[in-house]
Scaffold this active site. Structure first.
Site, mmCIF file in Angstrom:
data_model
loop_
_atom_site.group_PDB
_atom_site.id
_atom_site.type_symbol
_atom_site.label_atom_id
_atom_site.label_comp_id
_atom_site.label_asym_id
_atom_site.label_seq_id
_atom_site.Cartn_x
_atom_site.Cartn_y
_atom_site.Cartn_z
ATOM 1 N N GLY A 9 -22.744 -16.888 -49.791
ATOM 2 C CA GLY A 9 -23.886 -17.591 -49.502
ATOM 3 C C GLY A 9 -24.987 -16.618 -49.096
ATOM 4 N N THR B 34 -14.847 -12.451 -50.539
ATOM 5 C CA THR B 34 -14.411 -12.880 -51.768
ATOM 6 C C THR B 34 -14.675 -12.288 -52.944
ATOM 7 N N GLU C 131 -13.900 -20.945 -46.654
ATOM 8 C CA GLU C 131 -13.006 -20.681 -45.460
ATOM 9 C C GLU C 131 -11.577 -21.075 -45.312
HETATM 10 C C1 LIG Z 1 -23.627 -21.322 -35.657
HETATM 11 C C2 LIG Z 1 -22.363 -22.057 -36.110
HETATM 12 C C3 LIG Z 1 -22.406 -23.271 -36.972
HETATM 13 C C4 LIG Z 1 -21.311 -23.833 -37.521
HETATM 14 C C5 LIG Z 1 -21.445 -24.715 -38.857
HETATM 15 C C6 LIG Z 1 -20.469 -25.102 -39.744
HETATM 16 C C7 LIG Z 1 -20.762 -24.778 -41.155
HETATM 17 C C8 LIG Z 1 -20.284 -23.719 -41.866
HETATM 18 C C9 LIG Z 1 -21.000 -23.611 -43.194
HETATM 19 C C10 LIG Z 1 -20.712 -22.394 -43.740
HETATM 20 C C11 LIG Z 1 -21.019 -22.230 -45.326
HETATM 21 C C12 LIG Z 1 -20.054 -21.496 -46.251
HETATM 22 C C13 LIG Z 1 -19.330 -20.404 -45.696
HETATM 23 C C14 LIG Z 1 -18.007 -20.050 -46.512
HETATM 24 C C15 LIG Z 1 -17.774 -18.652 -46.283
HETATM 25 C C16 LIG Z 1 -16.376 -18.221 -46.722
HETATM 26 O O1 LIG Z 1 -15.524 -18.983 -47.374
HETATM 27 S S1 LIG Z 1 -15.830 -16.707 -46.194
HETATM 28 C C17 LIG Z 1 -14.444 -16.511 -46.930
HETATM 29 C C18 LIG Z 1 -13.186 -17.154 -46.485
HETATM 30 N N1 LIG Z 1 -11.884 -16.796 -46.883
HETATM 31 C C19 LIG Z 1 -10.664 -17.262 -46.328
HETATM 32 O O2 LIG Z 1 -10.724 -17.943 -45.502
HETATM 33 C C20 LIG Z 1 -9.802 -16.525 -46.993
HETATM 34 C C21 LIG Z 1 -8.427 -17.137 -46.639
HETATM 35 N N2 LIG Z 1 -7.199 -16.231 -46.488
HETATM 36 C C22 LIG Z 1 -6.856 -15.684 -45.206
HETATM 37 O O3 LIG Z 1 -7.296 -16.145 -44.254
HETATM 38 C C23 LIG Z 1 -5.513 -14.938 -45.354
HETATM 39 O O4 LIG Z 1 -5.265 -14.388 -46.668
HETATM 40 C C24 LIG Z 1 -4.239 -15.879 -45.092
HETATM 41 C C25 LIG Z 1 -3.951 -16.993 -45.994
HETATM 42 C C26 LIG Z 1 -4.362 -16.210 -43.669
HETATM 43 C C27 LIG Z 1 -3.134 -14.744 -45.056
HETATM 44 O O5 LIG Z 1 -3.468 -13.725 -44.533
HETATM 45 P P1 LIG Z 1 -2.288 -12.296 -44.281
HETATM 46 O O6 LIG Z 1 -2.953 -11.458 -43.953
HETATM 47 O O7 LIG Z 1 -1.718 -12.402 -45.692
HETATM 48 O O8 LIG Z 1 -1.297 -13.034 -43.213
HETATM 49 P P2 LIG Z 1 0.039 -13.594 -43.452
HETATM 50 O O9 LIG Z 1 0.901 -12.846 -44.199
HETATM 51 O O10 LIG Z 1 0.140 -15.074 -44.142
HETATM 52 O O11 LIG Z 1 0.526 -13.814 -41.809
HETATM 53 C C28 LIG Z 1 0.686 -12.587 -41.127
HETATM 54 C C29 LIG Z 1 0.390 -13.115 -39.780
HETATM 55 O O12 LIG Z 1 -1.153 -12.934 -39.803
HETATM 56 C C30 LIG Z 1 -1.502 -14.258 -39.079
HETATM 57 N N3 LIG Z 1 -2.883 -14.696 -39.323
HETATM 58 C C31 LIG Z 1 -3.287 -14.844 -40.390
HETATM 59 N N4 LIG Z 1 -4.587 -15.085 -40.372
HETATM 60 C C32 LIG Z 1 -5.025 -14.890 -39.217
HETATM 61 C C33 LIG Z 1 -6.153 -15.168 -38.681
HETATM 62 N N5 LIG Z 1 -7.334 -15.602 -38.959
HETATM 63 N N6 LIG Z 1 -6.344 -15.171 -37.167
HETATM 64 C C34 LIG Z 1 -5.121 -14.377 -36.190
HETATM 65 N N7 LIG Z 1 -3.828 -14.494 -37.089
HETATM 66 C C35 LIG Z 1 -3.745 -14.624 -38.367
HETATM 67 C C36 LIG Z 1 -0.497 -15.444 -39.350
HETATM 68 O O13 LIG Z 1 -0.518 -16.400 -38.489
HETATM 69 C C37 LIG Z 1 0.901 -14.495 -39.536
HETATM 70 O O14 LIG Z 1 1.205 -14.348 -38.035
HETATM 71 P P3 LIG Z 1 2.975 -14.061 -37.733
HETATM 72 O O15 LIG Z 1 3.476 -15.659 -38.293
HETATM 73 O O16 LIG Z 1 3.288 -13.143 -38.702
HETATM 74 O O17 LIG Z 1 2.957 -14.045 -36.249
HETATM 75 C C1 LIG Z 2 -19.788 -23.496 -51.799
HETATM 76 C C2 LIG Z 2 -18.784 -22.227 -51.558
HETATM 77 C C3 LIG Z 2 -19.249 -21.344 -50.566
HETATM 78 C C4 LIG Z 2 -18.618 -20.174 -50.422
HETATM 79 N N1 LIG Z 2 -19.147 -18.993 -49.615
HETATM 80 C C5 LIG Z 2 -18.411 -17.890 -49.262
HETATM 81 C C6 LIG Z 2 -19.197 -16.818 -48.582
HETATM 82 O O1 LIG Z 2 -20.126 -16.965 -48.125
HETATM 83 N N2 LIG Z 2 -18.336 -15.707 -48.495
HETATM 84 C C7 LIG Z 2 -17.176 -15.472 -49.018
HETATM 85 O O2 LIG Z 2 -16.628 -14.371 -48.722
HETATM 86 N N3 LIG Z 2 -16.632 -16.476 -49.929
HETATM 87 C C8 LIG Z 2 -17.058 -17.711 -50.062
HETATM 88 N N4 LIG Z 2 -16.501 -18.780 -50.804
HETATM 89 C C9 LIG Z 2 -15.340 -18.422 -51.433
HETATM 90 C C10 LIG Z 2 -14.333 -19.267 -50.770
HETATM 91 O O3 LIG Z 2 -14.137 -18.409 -49.628
HETATM 92 C C11 LIG Z 2 -13.068 -19.316 -51.848
HETATM 93 O O4 LIG Z 2 -13.196 -19.982 -52.780
HETATM 94 C C12 LIG Z 2 -11.892 -19.703 -51.014
HETATM 95 O O5 LIG Z 2 -11.473 -18.690 -49.808
HETATM 96 C C13 LIG Z 2 -10.585 -20.138 -51.798
HETATM 97 O O6 LIG Z 2 -10.223 -18.956 -52.518
HETATM 98 P P1 LIG Z 2 -10.015 -18.921 -53.989
HETATM 99 O O7 LIG Z 2 -11.230 -19.300 -54.590
HETATM 100 O O8 LIG Z 2 -9.494 -17.670 -54.541
HETATM 101 O O9 LIG Z 2 -8.812 -20.176 -54.293
HETATM 102 P P2 LIG Z 2 -7.672 -19.812 -54.806
HETATM 103 O O10 LIG Z 2 -6.660 -19.317 -53.749
HETATM 104 O O11 LIG Z 2 -7.305 -19.177 -56.181
HETATM 105 O O12 LIG Z 2 -7.069 -21.461 -54.912
HETATM 106 C C14 LIG Z 2 -6.634 -22.039 -56.296
HETATM 107 C C15 LIG Z 2 -5.421 -22.792 -55.857
HETATM 108 O O13 LIG Z 2 -4.235 -21.847 -55.629
HETATM 109 C C16 LIG Z 2 -3.651 -22.023 -54.707
HETATM 110 N N5 LIG Z 2 -2.788 -21.059 -53.735
HETATM 111 C C17 LIG Z 2 -3.496 -19.930 -53.433
HETATM 112 N N6 LIG Z 2 -2.755 -19.204 -52.720
HETATM 113 C C18 LIG Z 2 -1.764 -19.999 -52.391
HETATM 114 C C19 LIG Z 2 -0.467 -19.661 -51.731
HETATM 115 N N7 LIG Z 2 -0.192 -18.884 -51.015
HETATM 116 N N8 LIG Z 2 0.573 -20.822 -51.552
HETATM 117 C C20 LIG Z 2 0.204 -22.124 -52.052
HETATM 118 N N9 LIG Z 2 -0.917 -22.536 -53.091
HETATM 119 C C21 LIG Z 2 -1.522 -21.225 -53.015
HETATM 120 C C22 LIG Z 2 -4.888 -23.012 -53.479
HETATM 121 O O14 LIG Z 2 -3.742 -24.100 -52.852
HETATM 122 C C23 LIG Z 2 -5.478 -23.817 -54.569
HETATM 123 O O15 LIG Z 2 -4.826 -24.949 -54.975
HETATM 124 C C24 LIG Z 2 -17.420 -19.836 -51.186
HETATM 125 C C25 LIG Z 2 -16.630 -20.862 -51.893
HETATM 126 C C26 LIG Z 2 -17.495 -22.057 -52.028
HETATM 127 C C27 LIG Z 2 -17.008 -23.251 -52.872
#
Ligand SMILES: CCCCCCCCCCCCCCCC(=O)SCCNC(=O)CCNC(=O)[C@H](O)C(C)(C)COP(=O)(O)OP(=O)(O)OC[C@H]1O[C@@H](n2cnc3c(N)ncnc32)[C@H](O)[C@@H]1OP(=O)(O)O
Ligand SMILES: Cc1cc2nc3c(=O)[nH]c(=O)nc-3n(C[C@H](O)[C@H](O)[C@H](O)COP(=O)(O)OP(=O)(O)OC[C@H]3O[C@@H](n4cnc5c(N)ncnc54)[C@H](O)[C@@H]3O)c2cc1C
Length: 648
Positions: free
Chosen positions: A178, A139, A421
Site C-alpha cells: 500500500g 509480497t 496480513e
Molecule cells: C497503528 C495501528 C493501526 C492498526 C489498524 C489495523 C488496520 C490495518 C490496515 C492495513 C492495510 C493493509 C496491510 C496489508 C499488509 C500486508 O499484507 S504485509 C504482508 C503480509 N504477509 C503475510 O502475512 C505472509 C503470510 N505468511 C507467513 O506469515 C509465513 O509464511 C507463515 C505462513 C507463517 C509460514 O512461515 P514459515 O517461516 O514458513 O514458518 P513455518 O514453517 O510455518 O513455521 C515455523 C515456525 O515459525 C513459527 N512462526 C511462523 N510465523 C511466526 C510469527 N509471525 N511469529 C512467531 N512465530 C512464527 C511457527 O509457529 C512455527 O513454529 P514451530 O511450530 O516450529 O514452533
Molecule cells: C488490499 C491488499 C493490500 C495489501 N497490502 C500489502 C502490503 O502493504 N504489503 C505487502 O507486502 N503485501 C500486501 N498485500 C499482499 C498480501 O499480504 C497477500 O496477498 C497475502 O499475504 C496472501 O498471499 P497471496 O496473495 O500469495 O495468496 P496465496 O497464498 O497465493 O493464496 C491463494 C490460495 O492458496 C491457499 N494456500 C496458500 N498456501 C497454503 C498452504 N500452505 N496451505 C493451504 N492453502 C494454502 C490460500 O489459502 C488461498 O486460498 C496486500 C494484499 C491486498 C489484497
C-alpha cells in the site's frame, strides 16, 4: 426525527450512555473521543463530496490531500496520543483507507520494533516528520504467503560496506504494498540476505525508492501503481522492481540480527522476530473486524426500524421490517458478534502489548502463543465480519446496494482483511500447528497456560476420549455454554491430532500427513477461536456492574453462543430446544436493538450512510444524495446518441 426511531429509543431498557462509556473505558474517554471527532466534523476542510462521485485519480488525490491535512491539523491541535490520533483519523477517513495508511500501520511500527537505537536516531525523525514516507514491501508477484521463498535479494558487498538489492525475476517484483505506487519515497523491503556467499534468509532493509526532493524514482528503481482493485481505490498499491540498488550496511534493520562491516553475520534470538510487524497488524485487525461489523449492524438495524414493508396481519399497517423474526435472526446474532469482537479486540490488543513488552525484555517464551492467537483470531473475526457485512447489506433490500447506504464501501474496504496480513486459511493452519503441539505436550503431562490450558483438563478426564462424552448444555447458563465450547474445541483438537497420527501411521511424510489433515486442522483452530471468543464475552460480563447493561449484554452473549451452536450443530448435540430459546432471545433483544447500536456511538459523518442516519430520515437524504450524482449535473447528456437513434 423519524417517529419510529424515536419510539425505539424510548423503549430501551438500559442507558445507552452507560454502555458507550463502558465501550470507551470511561465517561471521560467518551467525552474526549467525541471532542476529537467533533474537530473533524466541524472542520470545513473535511466537508467534501462523496468519493463515489469521483474518478480513481480524483479519489487518490483527495486521499493524499486529506492525509496531508490531517498531519498539519493534528500538529496544530497538539494531539499525539496514538489512540486519539486514531479517533481523529478514523473520523476523517470515514469508511475509506488513507493514502499514507501503510506509513502509519507498518512502516513506522517496523522502525520502532526492528531498528537499533542508532538507527532510530536517524530514521524516526525523518519518518515521524514525513520526510521519509514509507511502506512495507514484502509480497512479490510470485509469493505472498510463502515468505521463505521470496526472491528479492540483498547481497552484502564488504568492499563498499553496502547491500546490493535485486529483483532477479518477474515473479520477484514487489507487488501489492500500500502506498508504494505513487506516494512512498522509502520502503521496508523484505529480502533474502546473502553475505560471504551464504544465504541467511529473510531480513528487513530500508530502501530509498524516490528522491526526497523531486519524488522521481531513484536509479535502478522501477515503481508504479498496480491498477484498479475491488476496493481500496484511494490507495496506490504498487509494484517495485529493484536492479542493483545499493544501500549502506546501516540500512539493514539490525535490532535482532547484524552484519558486521567485514560481512560476518550475527544471528537473531529467533528468526521469527523479522515477522513481528505482521503479528502486530493481525492483532489490530481483530478490532477492525468489530468496527466494520458494528458499523454495518448500526446501519442495518436503524434502517430496519424505519423501513415499513409488506403485511404481517391483513388489514394492519405495514410493519417495521425489524419486527420480522427472519430479519431479527439475520441481524441480532451479528449484533451480538459485533459486541463479542469488540471485547476480543480489546483483549487481543492488551495481550499483544503485554507479550511484546516481555519480548523487549528478552523473554520470547510467549511469542508462539501470541503468533497463534493473533493469526487465529484475525482469521476467525474477519471471516465472520466479512460475511456479516454482506448479510447487513442484503437485509436493507435494494437500498443496501446503493453506495450511499455505506455498506458497499464498508464491504469492499473490509473484505481484503481475509487475505492480507496472512491469508485466513493459512493463518488458521498456523494456529493449528500450535494447538497440535500443545495437545502433544498435554498428553506428555506438561502443564499448559493461557488460552490452551483446557487441553490439560481433557487429559485429566481420560480415559474417555473427549468425542464420546455427551455435551449436556444448560442453554440458559452462559458458563455452561462456555464449557460446551471448551469441550468442542478439545474434541476437535483431538480429532485433528488423531487424524495426523493416523496419516503418519500410514507411513507417509509429516508434510503429506499435515496436508491430508488440513480440513480437521482448520476446524480445530476455528473451534478454538470460537471458544476463546465465547469465553472472553462471558468474562467481560463479570466486569459489568450496571444491572440493566449487564442484562442486555448477557442476552446478547447467550444469543451469540446458542447461534454458534446451531451453525456448528454437528459438533454439538443438536439440542432441539435451542431454536426455541433463540426465538425467545430475539424477542427479548427486539426493544433494545436500536439502543444497542446507538451505544456504538458512530456519528453520521463516520457512518457515512443515509440508511443509518441517527435521525432515521432516510428517503429524504437518499433523494438529496442521488441528485448530487455527477451524471445529474446536466439534464441531458448523450442527446447526440438519441438523435442518431431517432434519425435511423
Ligand atoms: C497503528 C495501528 C493501526 C492498526 C489498524 C489495523 C488496520 C490495518 C490496515 C492495513 C492495510 C493493509 C496491510 C496489508 C499488509 C500486508 O499484507 S504485509 C504482508 C503480509 N504477509 C503475510 O502475512 C505472509 C503470510 N505468511 C507467513 O506469515 C509465513 O509464511 C507463515 C505462513 C507463517 C509460514 O512461515 P514459515 O517461516 O514458513 O514458518 P513455518 O514453517 O510455518 O513455521 C515455523 C515456525 O515459525 C513459527 N512462526 C511462523 N510465523 C511466526 C510469527 N509471525 N511469529 C512467531 N512465530 C512464527 C511457527 O509457529 C512455527 O513454529 P514451530 O511450530 O516450529 O514452533
Ligand atoms: C488490499 C491488499 C493490500 C495489501 N497490502 C500489502 C502490503 O502493504 N504489503 C505487502 O507486502 N503485501 C500486501 N498485500 C499482499 C498480501 O499480504 C497477500 O496477498 C497475502 O499475504 C496472501 O498471499 P497471496 O496473495 O500469495 O495468496 P496465496 O497464498 O497465493 O493464496 C491463494 C490460495 O492458496 C491457499 N494456500 C496458500 N498456501 C497454503 C498452504 N500452505 N496451505 C493451504 N492453502 C494454502 C490460500 O489459502 C488461498 O486460498 C496486500 C494484499 C491486498 C489484497
Amino acid at each position: 426525527m423519524n417517529p419510529d426511531i424515536c419510539r425505539e429509543r424510548e423503549n430501551a431498557t438500559f442507558n445507552t450512555e452507560t454502555l458507550t462509556n463502558m465501550l470507551d473505558g470511561s465517561a471521560e474517554k467518551t467525552r474526549r473521543r467525541r471532542e476529537i471527532e467533533s474537530l473533524v466534523i466541524n472542520d470545513p476542510d473535511f466537508q467534501h463530496d462523496d468519493p463515489n462521485f469521483m474518478s480513481r485519480s480524483e479519489r487518490y488525490d483527495a486521499a493524499v490531500k486529506k492525509s496531508s491535512q490531517m498531519i498539519m491539523k493534528l500538529r496544530d491541535y497538539g494531539i499525539s496520543d496514538p489512540e486519539e490520533i486514531y479517533f481523529y483519523k478514523r473520523t476523517a477517513r470515514r469508511t475509506f483507507h488513507e493514502a499514507f495508511g501503510l506509513h502509519y500501520t507498518m512502516f513506522l511500527p517496523t522502525l520502532y520494533s526492528q531498528c537499533t537505537p542508532e538507527q532510530q536516531k536517524k530514521w524516526l525523525p525523518l519518518a515521524e516528520n514525513f520526510k521519509a514516507l514509507g511502506t512495507y514491501a514484502q509480497t512479490e508477484l510470485g509469493h505472498g504467503t510463502h515468505i521463505r521463498k521470496l526472491e528479492t535479494t540483498a547481497t552484502y558487498d564488504p568492499s563498499t560496506q553496502e547491500f546490493v538489492l535485486n529483483c532477479p525475476t518477474v515473479s520477484s517484483i514487489k507487488w501489492w504494498p500500500g502506498g508504494l505506487g505513487k506516494t512512498s519515497n522509502h520502503a521496508i523491503v523484505l529480502a533474502q540476505l546473502y553475505t560471504l556467499g551464504k544465504c541467511h534468509g529473510l531480513h528487513a532493509f530500508i530502501v530509498p525508492i524516490r528522491c526526497m526532493k523531486t519524488h522521481q524514482p531513484l536509479p535502478g528503481v522501477t515503481v508504479g501503481d498496480i491498477g484498479p482493485k475491488f476496493g481500496f481505490e484511494e490507495v496506490d498499491n504498487g509494484y517495485l522492481k529493484l536492479e542493483n540498488v545499493r544501500i549502506p550496511r546501516e540500512n539493514m534493520l539490525m535490532k535482532y540480527a547484524q552484519v558486521e562491516p567485514d560481512g560476518s553475520y550475527l544471528k537473531p534470538p529467533s528468526d521469527k522476530l523479522t515477522y513481528g510487524t505482521m503479528v502486530f497488524i493481525r492483532a489490530m485487525i481483530v478490532g477492525e473486524s468489530a468496527r466494520a461489523l458494528s458499523k454495518s449492524c448500526t446501519i442495518a438495524i436503524r434502517y430496519s426500524a424505519v423501513r415499513h414493508q409488506s403485511e404481517l396481519r391483513p388489514g394492519e399497517p405495514e410493519p417495521q421490517i425489524l419486527d420480522y423474526q427472519a430479519q431479527q435472526y439475520k441481524l441480532f446474532p451479528l449484533l451480538a458478534a459485533a459486541y463479542a469482537f469488540t471485547f476480543v479486540g480489546q483483549y487481543m490488543s492488551d495481550t499483544y502489548h503485554r507479550i511484546t513488552g516481555h519480548i523487549n525484555q528478552g523473554d520470547f517464551s510467549q511469542l508462539p502463543e501470541l503468533h497463534a492467537l493473533a493469526a487465529g483470531l484475525k482469521a476467525f473475526t474477519t471471516w465472520t465480519a466479512n460475511a456479516g457485512i454482506e448479510v447487513c447489506r442484503m437485509a436493507c433490500g435494494g437500498h443496501g446496494y446503493l453506495c450511499c447506504s455505506g455498506l458497499p464501501d464498508i464491504y469492499v474496504t473490509f473484505t481484503p482483511t481475509c487475505t492480507y496480513e496472512g491469508e485466513n486459511t493459512v493463518m488458521m493452519l498456523q494456529t493449528a500447528r500450535f494447538l497440535v503441539k500443545c495437545y502433544r505436550q498435554a498428553r506428555e503431562g506438561q502443564q499448559l497456560s493461557g488460552t490452551v490450558s483446557y487441553l490439560n483438563e481433557q487429559q485429566r478426564l481420560q480415559p474417555q476420549p473427549v468425542s464420546s462424552r455427551p455435551t449436556v448444555v444448560n442453554i440458559n447458563d452462559l458458563a455452561s455454554l462456555v464449557e460446551a465450547y471448551k469441550l468442542r474445541a478439545a474434541k476437535l483438537v483431538e480429532v485433528a491430532a488423531k487424524s495426523l497420527q493416523g496419516e503418519l501411521q500410514r507411513s507417509i511424510s509429516q508434510e503429506d500427513a499435515w496436508n491430508n489433515s488440513s480440513i480437521e486442522l482448520v476446524r480445530a483452530s476455528d473451534a478454538h477461536c470460537h471458544y476463546v471468543v465465547v469465553e472472553l464475552f462471558a468474562a467481560k460480563l463479570s466486569e459489568i456492574s450496571d444491572t440493566a447493561v449487564h442484562s442486555v449484554l448477557n442476552t446478547l452473549a447467550l444469543l451469540y453462543a446458542l447461534h454458534g451452536i446451531t451453525l456448528n450443530s454437528g459438533d454439538f448435540l443438536q439440542l432441539s430446544q435451542i431454536t426455541q430459546r433463540i426465538k425467545a432471545l430475539l424477542v427479548e433483544i427486539r426493544p433494545n436493538a436500536v439502543a444497542l447500536v446507538d451505544s456504538f456511538d458512530y456519528n453520521d459523518e463516520m457512518l457515512n450512510s443515509v440508511l443509518g442516519r441517527y435521525d432515521g430520515n432516510v428517503y429524504e437524504s437518499m433523494f438529496e444524495w442521488a441528485k448530487r450524482s455527477p451524471l445529474n449535473r446536466t439534464e441531458v447528456r448523450s442527446f447526440i446518441i438519441f438523435n442518431i437513434i431517432q434519425k435511423k
